[in-house]
Write a protein that holds these residues in place. Structure first.
Motif, mmCIF file in Angstrom:
data_model
loop_
_atom_site.group_PDB
_atom_site.id
_atom_site.type_symbol
_atom_site.label_atom_id
_atom_site.label_comp_id
_atom_site.label_asym_id
_atom_site.label_seq_id
_atom_site.Cartn_x
_atom_site.Cartn_y
_atom_site.Cartn_z
ATOM 1 N N ASN A 129 0.769 -1.288 0.155
ATOM 2 C CA ASN A 129 0.036 0.060 -0.132
ATOM 3 C C ASN A 129 0.682 1.295 0.049
ATOM 4 N N THR A 130 2.158 1.276 -0.320
ATOM 5 C CA THR A 130 2.980 2.179 -0.073
ATOM 6 C C THR A 130 3.700 2.253 -1.691
ATOM 7 N N ASN A 131 4.519 3.258 -1.934
ATOM 8 C CA ASN A 131 5.362 3.396 -3.040
ATOM 9 C C ASN A 131 6.624 2.833 -2.801
ATOM 10 N N ILE A 132 6.936 2.207 -1.841
ATOM 11 C CA ILE A 132 8.344 1.651 -1.644
ATOM 12 C C ILE A 132 8.412 0.225 -2.460
ATOM 13 N N ARG A 133 9.393 0.415 -3.447
ATOM 14 C CA ARG A 133 9.629 -0.921 -4.201
ATOM 15 C C ARG A 133 11.103 -1.265 -4.076
ATOM 16 N N GLU A 134 12.065 -0.650 -3.329
ATOM 17 C CA GLU A 134 13.417 -1.186 -2.917
ATOM 18 C C GLU A 134 13.586 -1.067 -1.599
ATOM 19 N N ILE A 135 14.179 -2.085 -1.025
ATOM 20 C CA ILE A 135 14.802 -2.140 0.446
ATOM 21 C C ILE A 135 16.190 -2.652 0.391
ATOM 22 N N VAL A 136 16.767 -1.890 1.193
ATOM 23 C CA VAL A 136 18.331 -2.107 1.235
ATOM 24 C C VAL A 136 18.742 -2.110 2.975
ATOM 25 N N LEU A 137 19.556 -3.047 3.021
ATOM 26 C CA LEU A 137 20.113 -3.315 4.413
ATOM 27 C C LEU A 137 21.864 -3.451 4.204
ATOM 28 N N ILE A 138 22.334 -2.310 4.659
ATOM 29 C CA ILE A 138 23.860 -2.152 4.710
ATOM 30 C C ILE A 138 24.344 -2.260 6.017
ATOM 31 N N ASN A 139 25.175 -3.533 6.228
ATOM 32 C CA ASN A 139 25.987 -3.594 7.625
ATOM 33 C C ASN A 139 24.732 -3.641 8.884
ATOM 34 N N SER A 140 23.658 -4.279 8.349
ATOM 35 C CA SER A 140 22.700 -4.196 9.359
ATOM 36 C C SER A 140 22.280 -6.004 9.484
ATOM 37 N N THR A 141 21.508 -5.891 10.508
ATOM 38 C CA THR A 141 21.322 -7.560 11.021
ATOM 39 C C THR A 141 19.617 -7.593 11.143
ATOM 40 N N VAL A 142 19.136 -8.421 10.572
ATOM 41 C CA VAL A 142 17.724 -8.799 10.897
ATOM 42 C C VAL A 142 17.907 -9.946 12.172
ATOM 43 N N GLU A 143 17.053 -9.595 13.178
ATOM 44 C CA GLU A 143 17.025 -10.097 14.328
ATOM 45 C C GLU A 143 16.124 -11.318 14.391
ATOM 46 N N ASP A 144 16.720 -12.491 14.850
ATOM 47 C CA ASP A 144 15.776 -13.780 14.774
ATOM 48 C C ASP A 144 15.350 -13.846 16.287
ATOM 49 N N ASN A 145 14.122 -13.410 16.341
ATOM 50 C CA ASN A 145 13.709 -13.727 17.999
ATOM 51 C C ASN A 145 12.503 -14.648 18.087
ATOM 52 N N GLN A 146 12.463 -15.777 17.046
ATOM 53 C CA GLN A 146 11.695 -16.662 17.117
ATOM 54 C C GLN A 146 10.179 -16.608 16.901
ATOM 55 N N LYS A 147 9.813 -15.121 16.352
ATOM 56 C CA LYS A 147 8.366 -15.102 16.174
ATOM 57 C C LYS A 147 8.429 -15.088 14.809
ATOM 58 N N PRO A 148 7.259 -15.556 14.420
ATOM 59 C CA PRO A 148 7.060 -15.890 12.765
ATOM 60 C C PRO A 148 6.729 -14.434 12.341
ATOM 61 N N ILE A 149 7.182 -14.222 11.076
ATOM 62 C CA ILE A 149 6.777 -12.980 10.171
ATOM 63 C C ILE A 149 5.150 -13.413 9.761
ATOM 64 N N VAL A 150 4.389 -12.538 9.945
ATOM 65 C CA VAL A 150 2.784 -12.567 9.690
ATOM 66 C C VAL A 150 2.805 -11.613 8.663
#
Length: 492
Positions: A129-150
């Motif tokens: 529902n946004t105009n966002i078409r690109e996502i960039v992660l630089i020197n970043s971390t996605v934390e795994d907290n055992q909660k599923p992505i809904v």
């Protein structure tokens, strides 16, 4: 009390209208901005620290940005709280998601950020529902907290995902995340997983990349057999650009076998791998636009090259000879090898750009010079040019075609003989007299002798003629008078 309003997107809304809307929605709640976001010179890229957006008026500053970058911080759950650490209250977070639907942002960048699933899940859900078409992660971390992505919506509109020196939970690549793979990857056209340290690509992950056109896997730990497309033949069918530089490939044939059936592939970068062991025959069926094998420790080119390519980069290798002539070749890069002779350019009728600097070339043949003159741009400096009279044609020709030499004149230096070592080619003075001194001196001597002899002969001739003329007059007078005294007086 917060009222949820159905508002149109405002990517094209005038700034005065946008200001009014945002003020009416959020102005009564907070008018204090704790940080200062920064725009680039063009005003399209807005960079904020995480503390800059703790209050929603921080986003208000970036109301007209197309690229929104968040730096340095944590986006997720506080260790001892059920609230989002960045926004203080969950209500604020939901309002941020609502604002993203309105803003003209088409690209969001996380730099030096730790992102929690609790933040990522609603962000991904709201993206369609946004105009966002690109996502960039630089020197970043996605934390795994055992909660599923809904995911609340059935499809994604993302076209580009970039992860540079980032860390993704290993669980994201497992089969039980297949729904996430399908949702995110099905629409992706450009993907970069650079410096991710991935050893291979799993089949459950790549089978969803059916729309992918560009893939960058540089600076990882990929090795031979990194991918097997036999189990997912539909993957990568649209892939046109693939970058695999700075990995751990060693067996060229295995890499070729893995990629040879990617029929849409036109741009392949295999640079900065170790392909020093000569391969057996490899069949590339594609018509490549760009084929990059620079910095791969090649010692020869047999069985390495495709038969059809427009731009070929073999720079920074150990080649002593280049004897190939791929069809359609327009640009050839051979810098920093050990070439002793120029490639047969007359076998490359479409060639326009040639880089052969940093080799061991000393001189060019007459045919080479004529071929070089036909090109649009040449880089041939940093070679050890031989600068004596035997190579005068080469050095004179370099001066004459300096307009197409991109590194002229600083990189064109004599390597031999020792008398001229270090002299710039443009400063050489190889005149006819310098190159043929002995001949010139001989000609001068011979010419001088001829002149002297001619002058001496002319003088002798005139003297003899004068004597002959004088003796003839005396005889005539004697004959006429018969008087010897008369002849004597006349002679006086």
């Amino acid at each position: 009390m917060f009222f949820s309003l159905a508002l149109p997107r405002i990517s094209s809304m005038p700034i005065i209208h946008l200001t009014l809307v945002l003020f009416l929605l959020y102005g009564s709640r907070t008018l204090f901005v704790k940080g200062v976001c920064v725009f680039d010179e063009e005003g399209s890229h807005c960079t904020c620290q995480t503390e800059d957006i703790r209050d929603l008026m921080g986003l208000f500053i970036c109301a007209q940005a197309e690229v929104f970058e968040i730096q340095n911080g944590y986006l997720g759950i506080s260790p001892n709280s059920d609230f989002l650490s960045t926004f203080g209250r969950q209500g604020d977070f939901r309002q941020m998601m609502d604002m993203l639907k309105m803003l003209p942002v088409n690209k969001i960048i996380f730099k030096h950020i730790t992102v929690s699933n609790v933040f990522l899940s609603p962000l991904l859900s709201v993206l369609p529902n946004t105009n966002i078409r690109e996502i960039v992660l630089i020197n970043s971390t996605v934390e795994d907290n055992q909660k599923p992505i809904v995911l609340l919506l059935s499809s994604s509109l993302l076209t580009s995902v970039t992860v540079v020196n980032g860390s993704l939970p290993s669980s994201y690549l497992l089969p039980n995340s297949s729904y996430l793979h399908s949702w995110v990857m099905s629409s992706i056209k450009r993907q970069c997983l650079s410096s991710h340290k991935s050893p291979n690509l799993s089949v459950p992950f790549i089978r969803h990349l059916k729309s992918l056109e560009e893939l960058d896997l540089s600076e990882n730990e990929l090795s031979d057999g990194f991918i097997d497309l036999t189990e997912c033949p539909d993957a990568f069918k649209k892939l046109s650009t693939l970058k695999l530089s700075h990995n751990r490939f060693q067996t060229y044939k295995d890499v070729c076998h893995s990629l040879e059936n990617l029929t849409s592939l036109v741009d392949l970068d295999l640079s900065h791998n170790d392909f020093s062991v000569p391969p057996s025959a490899c069949s590339w069926h594609q018509m490549f636009g760009v084929f990059n094998l620079s910095d791969t420790k090649l010692q020869q080119i047999q069985n390495y090259l495709p038969s059809k390519v427009e731009v070929l980069d073999l720079s920074n290798n150990n080649l002593l000879l280049f004897s190939a002539s791929p069809q359609g070749l327009r640009e050839l890069y051979l810098s920093n090898n050990g070439l002793l002779v120029l490639p047969a350019l007359h076998d490359m009728p479409n060639l326009q750009i040639l880089q052969i600097d940093g080799n061991d070339l000393t001189t060019f043949s007459e045919r080479d010079i004529e071929d070089l003159k036909q090109l649009h741009a040449v880089t041939a400096g940093r070679n050890s040019f031989h600068c004596d009279c035997s190579s005068k044609d080469t050095t004179d020709s370099l001066v004459k075609m300096s307009s197409i030499l991109k590194d002229w004149p600083d990189d064109y230096v004599c390597g031999s003989p020792s008398l001229r070592q270090g002299t710039h080619v443009k400063d050489l003075n190889l005149s006819f007299f310098v190159c043929h001194t002995a001949l010139v001196l001989s000609l001068i001597c011979v010419g001088s002798l001829i002149v002297i002899s001619s002058i001496a002969g002319l003088v002798c001739y005139k003297v003899r003629r004068a004597r002959k003329q004088g003796g003839g007059e005396a005889v005539m007078k004697y004959d006429n008078t018969g008087d010897l005294s008369s002849m004597t007086s006349t002679a006086k």
